[in-house]
Design an enzyme around this catalytic site. Structure first.
Site, PDB file in Angstrom:
ATOM      1  N   HIS A  55       0.814  -1.218   0.000  1.00  0.00           N
ATOM      2  CA  HIS A  55       0.000   0.000   0.000  1.00  0.00           C
ATOM      3  C   HIS A  55       0.848   1.269   0.000  1.00  0.00           C
ATOM      4  CE1 HIS A  55      -3.474  -2.455   1.999  1.00  0.00           C
ATOM      5  NE2 HIS A  55      -3.320  -2.733   0.719  1.00  0.00           N
ATOM      6  N   PHE A  76      -0.953  -8.274   4.688  1.00  0.00           N
ATOM      7  CA  PHE A  76       0.396  -7.720   4.626  1.00  0.00           C
ATOM      8  C   PHE A  76       0.449  -6.351   3.940  1.00  0.00           C
ATOM      9  CE2 PHE A  76       0.483 -12.402   3.665  1.00  0.00           C
ATOM     10  CZ  PHE A  76       0.509 -12.789   4.995  1.00  0.00           C
ATOM     11  N   CYS A  77      -0.588  -5.545   4.155  1.00  0.00           N
ATOM     12  CA  CYS A  77      -0.670  -4.215   3.527  1.00  0.00           C
ATOM     13  C   CYS A  77      -0.523  -4.310   2.008  1.00  0.00           C
ATOM     14  CB  CYS A  77       0.383  -3.266   4.098  1.00  0.00           C
ATOM     15  SG  CYS A  77       0.151  -2.898   5.852  1.00  0.00           S
ATOM     16  N   ALA A  78      -1.096  -5.369   1.460  1.00  0.00           N
ATOM     17  CA  ALA A  78      -1.087  -5.574   0.008  1.00  0.00           C
ATOM     18  C   ALA A  78      -2.391  -6.268  -0.371  1.00  0.00           C
ATOM     19  CB  ALA A  78       0.120  -6.406  -0.410  1.00  0.00           C
TER      20      ALA A  78
END
Length: 430
Positions: free
Chosen positions: A140, A377-379
């Protein structure tokens, strides 16, 4: 493949520090003797397999910070001895980090809080009308900061990534920036950054590489790869003292709005402010994180002194054992974008049939003393793509995975404990 045949990477730069590359043993991380409670009241040695989130502190990093503390003072503009000494250490840290990534002599090195901070800083300095091209596989921090962006679908193979970037950049008028990771924080897979840099420049674009997951594991040479900007975080590079860095070409950074407006960013203040045209003071207003910068430089020195052969050899031995072990456990599925044989760093994400990712992570912690990461995982777009799910927010365990990541301090016992723990969990559901 040789352990140093890195996917579109380049030799590490010569260092300007006092260390001699490849002359020291692999340094120790703090916390190797940490014991944690598990069910039944026992204490067991902690198996830290969560390096991709934040790596533990290297002993040389801790020592460098401890050595700097007695003379700690505010940097720049101070005539006192402590201020002069601290300023010298801070500016030496800038030179060390520049050398670590093989940056050009005139590249700016701006200390930030982390990679996210660095990408947001660059986003605020883009020329008016800039269009950013970014893949949906990104963290992100690389996906979200841009005022105008074209998002590309996850490519089926590396060549498709190059082709998709080529086509997207060809259709854009005006300033343009290609943003790409060097190593995925989800799968660990290495991206073809040299080829992507070539394509970007062919279309008059620039490239920003998120190197947060690469530099703890592999050398990076910004000049040899012809990269315009690189960003990474100290907390993933064994320097968890709150500093990151943005390194790259000065012109956009010198012309962009100061990231923070305050002391140090200005030449003078009267009816109006005259901002520094040097991007380093221009974007480092206020008292900077001096100890964080010193820590980051100390980590760069320590890895350079050790030499990449020793670090990469040990990592590849452990990651091969981990992946082989996971493949032997029925119901465990490793996530990959480009297949089992594609080069990668020490990161593996997987699912376990019959369990949510959170259930697996909690059981590994509470019963086996193993630390892993679970979630997206911020994705989010990338993980949903790999799992084949159309939606799912942060709290949706059904659209999440488990991530195990290794680094300095990881051992064969940690890897084997994880594999056997997963085998135990699968047996319970059979």
């Amino acid at each position: 493949m040789s352990t140093l045949t890195i996917f579109n990477s380049a030799p590490a730069a010569e260092t300007t520090s006092a260390v001699t590359p490849g002359t020291r043993p692999i340094p120790t991380v703090l916390g190797t003797d940490l014991e944690v409670p598990v069910k039944g009241g026992r204490l067991v040695g902690y198996a830290n397999l969560d390096y991709a989130a934040s790596a533990p502190c290297l002993e040389p990093v801790s020592a460098a910070v401890a050595a700097a503390l007695p003379a700690y003072s505010s940097v720049h503009r101070g005539a006192g001895y402590a201020s002069q000494l601290t300023t010298a250490r801070y500016e030496q840290a800038r030179h060390t980090v520049r050398a670590f990534v093989g940056a050009r002599p005139d590249d700016a090195v701006i200390f930030t809080r982390n990679t996210t901070d660095a990408t947001n800083l660059l986003a605020g300095c883009l020329p008016p009308g800039t269009t950013t091209v970014v893949f949906d596989t990104e963290h992100h921090a690389s996906l979200l900061p841009w005022p105008s962006s074209v998002r590309l679908a996850p490519p089926a193979f590396p060549g498709e990534a190059v082709r998709a970037a080529d086509e997207a950049l060809a259709g854009i008028e005006g300033p343009k920036l290609l943003v790409v990771t060097a190593a995925s924080n989800v799968t660990g897979e290495l991206w073809p950054i040299a080829a992507l840099a070539h394509i970007a420049h062919r279309h008059g674009a620039r490239i920003l590489v998120d190197a947060a997951q690469l530099v703890p594991h592999r050398p990076l040479n910004l000049t040899a790869l012809d990269l315009d900007y690189v960003a990474f975080s100290g907390h993933k590079l064994y320097a968890p003292f709150g500093a990151g860095v943005l390194i790259g070409r000065r012109d956009w950074l010198a012309e962009g709005e100061p990231y923070l407006k305050g002391g140090g960013a200005v030449r003078s203040v009267g009816e109006s402010a005259e901002w520094h045209d040097d991007p380093e003071p221009r974007h480092e207003a206020g008292t900077p994180n001096v100890l964080g910068a010193i820590a980051l430089a100390a980590a760069c020195d320590a890895l350079t002194a050790t030499g990449w052969n020793a670090l990469v050899n040990e990592e590849e031995r452990l990651i091969a054992r981990l992946r082989s072990g996971l493949a032997s456990v029925e119901g465990v599925r490793e996530l990959s974008l480009w297949g089992d044989d594609h080069p990668r760093v020490g990161i593996v994400s997987f699912t376990v049939a019959g369990y949510s990712a959170r259930e697996v992570a909690e059981a590994l912690s509470s019963e086996y003393g193993i630390g892993v990461r679970d979630g997206k995982f911020c994705a989010h777009p990338f993980v949903r793509h790999l799992l084949g799910t159309a939606d799912g927010g942060c709290e949706d365990d059904t659209a999440s995975a488990v991530r195990a990541s290794i680094g300095i301090g990881s051992t064969q016992e940690h890897v084997d404990r994880l594999v056997e723990a997963l085998r135990d969990l699968v047996r319970r559901r059979s």
